[in-house]
Structure formats: structure tokens, C-alpha cells
Design an enzyme around this catalytic site. Structure first.
Site, PDB file in Angstrom:
ATOM      1  N   HIS A 137       0.887  -1.164   0.000  1.00 27.23           N
ATOM      2  CA  HIS A 137       0.000   0.000   0.000  1.00 27.23           C
ATOM      3  C   HIS A 137       0.928   1.218   0.000  1.00 27.23           C
ATOM      4  O   HIS A 137       2.002   1.167   0.616  1.00 27.23           O
ATOM      5  CB  HIS A 137      -0.834   0.087   1.278  1.00 27.23           C
ATOM      6  N   ASP A 165       2.554   1.774   3.251  1.00 29.02           N
ATOM      7  CA  ASP A 165       3.494   0.762   3.762  1.00 29.02           C
ATOM      8  C   ASP A 165       4.917   1.160   3.411  1.00 29.02           C
ATOM      9  O   ASP A 165       5.866   0.871   4.138  1.00 29.02           O
ATOM     10  CB  ASP A 165       3.274  -0.619   3.120  1.00 29.02           C
ATOM     11  N   MET A 172       2.511  -5.610  -8.117  1.00 22.93           N
ATOM     12  CA  MET A 172       1.214  -5.034  -7.743  1.00 22.93           C
ATOM     13  C   MET A 172       1.408  -3.966  -6.677  1.00 22.93           C
ATOM     14  O   MET A 172       2.313  -4.058  -5.842  1.00 22.93           O
ATOM     15  CB  MET A 172       0.318  -6.159  -7.216  1.00 22.93           C
ATOM     16  N   GLU A 199     -10.917  -6.360  -5.251  1.00 23.81           N
ATOM     17  CA  GLU A 199     -10.875  -7.430  -4.248  1.00 23.81           C
ATOM     18  C   GLU A 199     -12.132  -7.401  -3.376  1.00 23.81           C
ATOM     19  O   GLU A 199     -12.300  -6.495  -2.562  1.00 23.81           O
ATOM     20  CB  GLU A 199      -9.628  -7.247  -3.373  1.00 23.81           C
ATOM     21  N   LYS A 251     -14.792  -8.494  -0.364  1.00 24.89           N
ATOM     22  CA  LYS A 251     -14.776  -9.010   1.010  1.00 24.89           C
ATOM     23  C   LYS A 251     -16.151  -8.714   1.594  1.00 24.89           C
ATOM     24  O   LYS A 251     -16.659  -7.604   1.426  1.00 24.89           O
ATOM     25  CB  LYS A 251     -13.680  -8.303   1.816  1.00 24.89           C
ATOM     26  N   GLU A 287      -9.658 -13.316  -2.706  1.00 25.38           N
ATOM     27  CA  GLU A 287      -8.865 -13.788  -1.560  1.00 25.38           C
ATOM     28  C   GLU A 287      -9.539 -14.998  -0.907  1.00 25.38           C
ATOM     29  O   GLU A 287     -10.737 -14.970  -0.627  1.00 25.38           O
ATOM     30  CB  GLU A 287      -8.704 -12.663  -0.530  1.00 25.38           C
ATOM     31  N   HIS A 319     -11.665 -14.352   2.214  1.00 22.26           N
ATOM     32  CA  HIS A 319     -12.870 -13.532   2.044  1.00 22.26           C
ATOM     33  C   HIS A 319     -14.059 -14.329   1.536  1.00 22.26           C
ATOM     34  O   HIS A 319     -15.182 -14.158   2.026  1.00 22.26           O
ATOM     35  CB  HIS A 319     -12.575 -12.358   1.112  1.00 22.26           C
ATOM     36  N   ASP A 333      -5.120 -13.368  -3.880  1.00 18.79           N
ATOM     37  CA  ASP A 333      -4.614 -13.273  -2.508  1.00 18.79           C
ATOM     38  C   ASP A 333      -4.777 -14.635  -1.837  1.00 18.79           C
ATOM     39  O   ASP A 333      -5.895 -15.089  -1.567  1.00 18.79           O
ATOM     40  CB  ASP A 333      -5.390 -12.210  -1.710  1.00 18.79           C
ATOM     41  N   ASP A 390     -11.775 -12.217   9.399  1.00 21.23           N
ATOM     42  CA  ASP A 390     -10.731 -12.498   8.408  1.00 21.23           C
ATOM     43  C   ASP A 390      -9.454 -12.933   9.131  1.00 21.23           C
ATOM     44  O   ASP A 390      -8.804 -12.125   9.790  1.00 21.23           O
ATOM     45  CB  ASP A 390     -10.479 -11.195   7.632  1.00 21.23           C
ATOM     46  N   ASP A 395      -6.637 -14.562   7.803  1.00 21.72           N
ATOM     47  CA  ASP A 395      -5.356 -14.385   7.087  1.00 21.72           C
ATOM     48  C   ASP A 395      -4.279 -15.372   7.540  1.00 21.72           C
ATOM     49  O   ASP A 395      -3.124 -14.997   7.788  1.00 21.72           O
ATOM     50  CB  ASP A 395      -4.825 -12.951   7.279  1.00 21.72           C
ATOM     51  N   ASP A 440      -1.481 -12.940   1.011  1.00 23.05           N
ATOM     52  CA  ASP A 440      -2.005 -11.862   1.855  1.00 23.05           C
ATOM     53  C   ASP A 440      -2.391 -12.510   3.185  1.00 23.05           C
ATOM     54  O   ASP A 440      -3.560 -12.817   3.422  1.00 23.05           O
ATOM     55  CB  ASP A 440      -3.207 -11.176   1.194  1.00 23.05           C
TER      56      ASP A 440
HETATM   57  C1  GCO Z   1      -7.879  -7.326   4.172  1.00 23.66           C
HETATM   58  C2  GCO Z   1      -7.514  -7.258   2.709  1.00 23.66           C
HETATM   59  C3  GCO Z   1      -6.298  -6.442   2.443  1.00 23.66           C
HETATM   60  C4  GCO Z   1      -6.093  -6.172   0.986  1.00 23.66           C
HETATM   61  C5  GCO Z   1      -5.010  -5.179   0.838  1.00 23.66           C
HETATM   62  C6  GCO Z   1      -4.584  -4.979  -0.579  1.00 23.66           C
HETATM   63  O1  GCO Z   1      -8.781  -8.068   4.462  1.00 23.66           O
HETATM   64  O2  GCO Z   1      -7.267  -6.624   4.988  1.00 23.66           O
HETATM   65  O3  GCO Z   1      -7.360  -8.566   2.274  1.00 23.66           O
HETATM   66  O4  GCO Z   1      -5.184  -7.084   2.990  1.00 23.66           O
HETATM   67  O5  GCO Z   1      -5.802  -7.317   0.276  1.00 23.66           O
HETATM   68  O6  GCO Z   1      -5.452  -3.981   1.362  1.00 23.66           O
HETATM   69  O7  GCO Z   1      -5.563  -4.384  -1.273  1.00 23.66           O
HETATM   70 MN    MN Z   2      -6.397  -9.311   0.528  1.00 25.74          MN
HETATM   71 MN    MN Z   3      -8.082 -10.239   3.951  1.00 31.94          MN
END
Ligand code: GCO
Ligand code: MN
Ligand code: MN
Length: 402
Positions: A69, A72, A103, A196, A198, A232, A235, A260, A270, A272, A302
Site C-alpha cells: 500500500h 506501507d 502489484m 478485491e 470481502k 482472496e 474472504h 490473494d 478475516d 489471514d 495476503d
Molecule cells: C484485508 C484485505 C487487504 C487487501 C489489501 C490490498 O482483508 O485486509 O485482504 O489485505 O488485500 O489492502 O488491497
Molecule cells: Mn487481501
Molecule cells: Mn483479507
């Protein structure tokens, strides 16, 4: 900061067939390995990682690139001079360690200004600021060579349903994307957008919650050919959906621009989690789809390390994501080379070929034949499909006994 590449872990792991290599195209967001373990109930547990150090360490583990991002890489509020210094050093690190930035994306969720969303916020000033921040972030991405630009609508949603007309929110989202597509074209950037979806978190309901919603929305844009998806794992699972089927639909439509990878224990917040750490069978079929159906983009993780981990645990996590992907890839090859499985599949998919001639599309003759044909449905209904056997053989491949 300790230099973990001097420790044996990475080198030992690099010596076997599952060791990640550049051509595997594994990438990580700076925010993933850089995740400091903060959650809604507890503070940071790990120090921040310097982006240059992250590039070096990931390269040593066999990764192909990094993503970020805007904030970041260049901390929010940095001066222009500071930005330029950071970008210069980062570019140098990419060069030094043979890494790329395939990306980039915008953080439109962290600062309190985004508490009601960005492109769909009710306040026009917030919407305008979001366009400004995104254009600057696209410039940054383009400068570092990114070819895909991700849009995750972190706070594009509602808590109080009465606050927004959902049809207006969609129109605002469309206007923002149309505007930014024009911006990319006008700048002559070689960039495509990947949206993306979610379903929720951090908002209680997010607009465009699944792959299917997003896919339909893309075709309403001014430049649909410029926009695809970044689905993702976690998600779609949060929505209780079959991720592989969503990805297949995007892929079949030519819209799988990025992905992702992570993991998730069912429909919860989420999580991850490390790729392949939970849903072994689902992820086997996901890797099978990606590897066999021609997805050529980065395999982007991700995900983040458990909150219990120190820095060593973070690199264990990163290596684990990549190794597990390669282990699935090996199982996919085994599945394809397994004579019994392939024989069974051929038999299952065979059926009575005399009817194939009636399934080659619409003709008036086919209509006549179909309407007049006397099907023996009782006999058809007696067929056993052998799916128990097939599924058991699949499990045996995955669990490593075939
Ligand atoms: C989340 C998302 C993020 C995005 C990221 C890139 O649930 O936090 O998955 O991690 O993927 O902001 O766009
Ligand atoms: Mn993501
Ligand atoms: Mn996520």
C-alpha cells in the site's frame, strides 16, 4: 535488527524440491510479513520491519516480488523529499536482490478520515480526497513498475443501513473507477485494476461482497477490459462460499488478474492464516485450478504470522506459505499422473456418447429430436457415479499414500 538470513533455516530449506524459486512467482505484501500482530484486543507484539530488509529477506527465501500500500512504503504524511529518498532506496534494494513489484494498492482504510468509506463515503470532500490519494499512489506504483493495481474497498460499506442508499453507493464506486481508469490511460501507464471483494470487516457490511458481485459490477464500467479481480481465499470463505469456484468463474471470464492466498477456519472474522495451514482439500483444488488452467500471475500471499510469533516466526510463516503451495503443486502432478484416478475420471465422464450429438448447440433438427425422444430415465437413474471411490483416491493423493 538481527539478520535472519545468516541463520541456517532458509539455507536448509532451500535444498529440497519444495523450496521456493523465482519462477514460482511468489509475492508478499509488505504489510503481510510486516504485520505487527495488533488485533482489536491487543497491541503490537513485533517491531516494524524496514521495507529494504523485507525485500532482502524475502529474496533470500526464494520470493519473486513484493507488493505494498502507498503508506506501507512511504509513511503517511512524509515530505516529498522523504518520499523520493525512500523510493530511491527501495528501488536499489529491488535491483540488488532481483525482486520486482508486480502489484501496488492504496490504503483507503487506516486514517480516521476514511471511517465512513472512501469512494462511497457520504462526504464529497472525503470522496475527492480518496481520488487524490489513489492517483498519487498509482503514480508511486507505476514508478516502481507495478502492472496490477488492487482496489480493496476496506471501509466501503455500512454499519447503519439508513446512512446510504446502496444504489447511490454503487454509482459512486463506478464513477471513481471510471475516473481512475481514465487517469491511468491519460498517464500512459501500463496498469490494470484488480478489485478485491470481502463481505464484511471492518464494516459490518461491505459493498460488492463476493467475486460474483464484483464480476457483474465490472461489466458496468466504462473500461471493463481494464478491470479484473483479486479474489482472496479468506474472504470468500467468510461468506461461506467455495473459493475455487469463484476463482474458476473469474479465470474463465479472463478476469483473474491477481490472487490473494491465505487460509481461514470457516466463516468468521478475516483470519489471514498461513496458506494451506487449514483447508487442505480446498487449497489442493485451488492450486490444481491455478496450475492447470493457465493462471500466470503472481501467487500473492495476503496473510500474516500468528500473534504469538517473533521475527523468526514471521519468516517461518513466509517460507511455510511458499513451501505448502509447492507441495500442493506436487500433489496436483501426482493426481494428473495417477493411472487409476485418470482411468476412473475418463469412465465417469464418458457416459453414453450417442447423446453427444444432441448437445452441440441449438438447431431446429435437434429441437425436433429432443422433443420426440423417449428417454429411459428409470435406467439412467440407476447409474452409480463412483464419486466415493474418486474422492477417496483424491484424499489418498493429498495425504501422501499414493
Ligand atoms: C484485508 C484485505 C487487504 C487487501 C489489501 C490490498 O482483508 O485486509 O485482504 O489485505 O488485500 O489492502 O488491497
Ligand atoms: Mn487481501
Ligand atoms: Mn483479507
Amino acid at each position: 535488527m538481527t539478520d535472519l538470513l545468516n541463520k541456517p533455516l532458509a539455507n536448509e530449506a532451500a535444498s529440497d524440491q519444495y523450496a521456493p524459486k523465482k519462477e514460482d512467482k511468489f509475492t508478499f505484501g509488505l504489510w503481510t510479513v510486516g504485520n505487527r500482530g495488533r488485533d482489536p484486543f491487543g497491541d503490537f507484539v513485533r517491531p516494524a520491519l524496514d521495507p529494504v530488509y523485507t525485500v532482502k529477506t524475502l529474496a533470500g527465501l526464494g520470493a519473486y516480488g513484493v507488493t505494498f500500500h502507498d503508506d506501507d512504503l512511504v509513511p503517511f504524511g512524509s515530505s516529498l523529499a522523504e518520499r523520493d529518498r525512500i523510493v530511491k532506496e527501495f528501488k536499489q534494494a529491488l535491483d540488488d536482490y532481483g525482486m520486482i513489484v508486480p502489484m501496488a494498492t492504496t490504503n483507503l482504510f487506516f486514517h480516521p478520515v476514511f471511517k465512513d468509506g472512501a469512494f462511497t463515503a457520504v462526504d464529497p470532500a472525503v470522496r475527492a480526497y480518496s481520488l487524490q490519494k489513489t492517483m498519487r499512489a498509482i503514480d508511486l506504483g507505476a514508478e516502481l513498475g507495478a502492472k496490477t493495481y488492487v482496489f480493496w474497498g476496506g471501509r466501503e460499506g455500512v454499519d447503519a443501513e439508513a446512512s446510504k442508499d446502496p444504489t447511490i453507493a454503487l454509482k459512486r464506486m463506478r464513477e471513481a473507477l471510471n475516473f481512475l481508469c481514465r487517469y491511468v490511460k491519460d498517464q500512459g501507464y501500463d496498469i490494470k485494476f484488480a478489485m478485491e471483494p470481502k463481505p464484511n470487516e471492518p464494516r459490518s457490511d461491505t459493498y460488492l461482497p463476493t467475486v460474483g458481485h464484483m464480476l457483474a459490477f465490472i461489466y458496468t464500467l466504462d473500461y471493463p477490459e481494464m478491470v479484473g479481480l483479486n479474489p482472496e481465499v479468506a474472504h470468500e470463505n467468510m461468506a461461506g462460499l467455495n473459493f475455487t469456484h469463484g476463482v474458476a468463474q473469474a479465470l474463465e471470464a479472463g478476469k483473474l488478474f491477481h490472487i490473494d492466498l491465505n487460509d481461514q477456519k470457516g466463516p468468521r472474522y478475516d483470519q489471514d492464516l498461513r496458506f494451506g495451514s487449514e483447508s487442505i482439500k480446498n487449497n489442493f483444488f485451488l492450486v490444481k485450478l491455478l496450475e492447470e488452467k493457465g493462471y500466470s500471475g503472481p501467487r500473492h500471499f495476503d496473510a500474516h504470522a500468528y500473534r504469538t510469533e517473533d521475527e523468526q516466526g514471521v519468516w517461518d510463516f513466509a517460507l511455510g506459505c511458499m513451501r505448502t503451495y509447492n507441495m500442493f503443486k506436487e500433489k496436483v502432478k501426482r493426481f494428473a499422473a495417477d493411472k487409476e484416478i485418470q482411468g476412473l475420471l475418463a469412465e465417469i465422464n464418458g457416459g453414453d456418447q450417442t447423446f453427444q450429438g444432441l448437445l452441440n448447440g441449438y438447431t431446429p433438427e435437434t429441437v425436433q429430436k429432443l422433443k420426440g425422444y423417449d428417454f429411459n430415465i428409470d435406467q439412467l437413474a440407476t447409474r452409480g457415479y463412483q464419486y466415493e471411490k474418486l474422492d477417496q483416491l483424491t484424499i489418498e493423493v493429498i495425504l501422501g499414500v499414493r
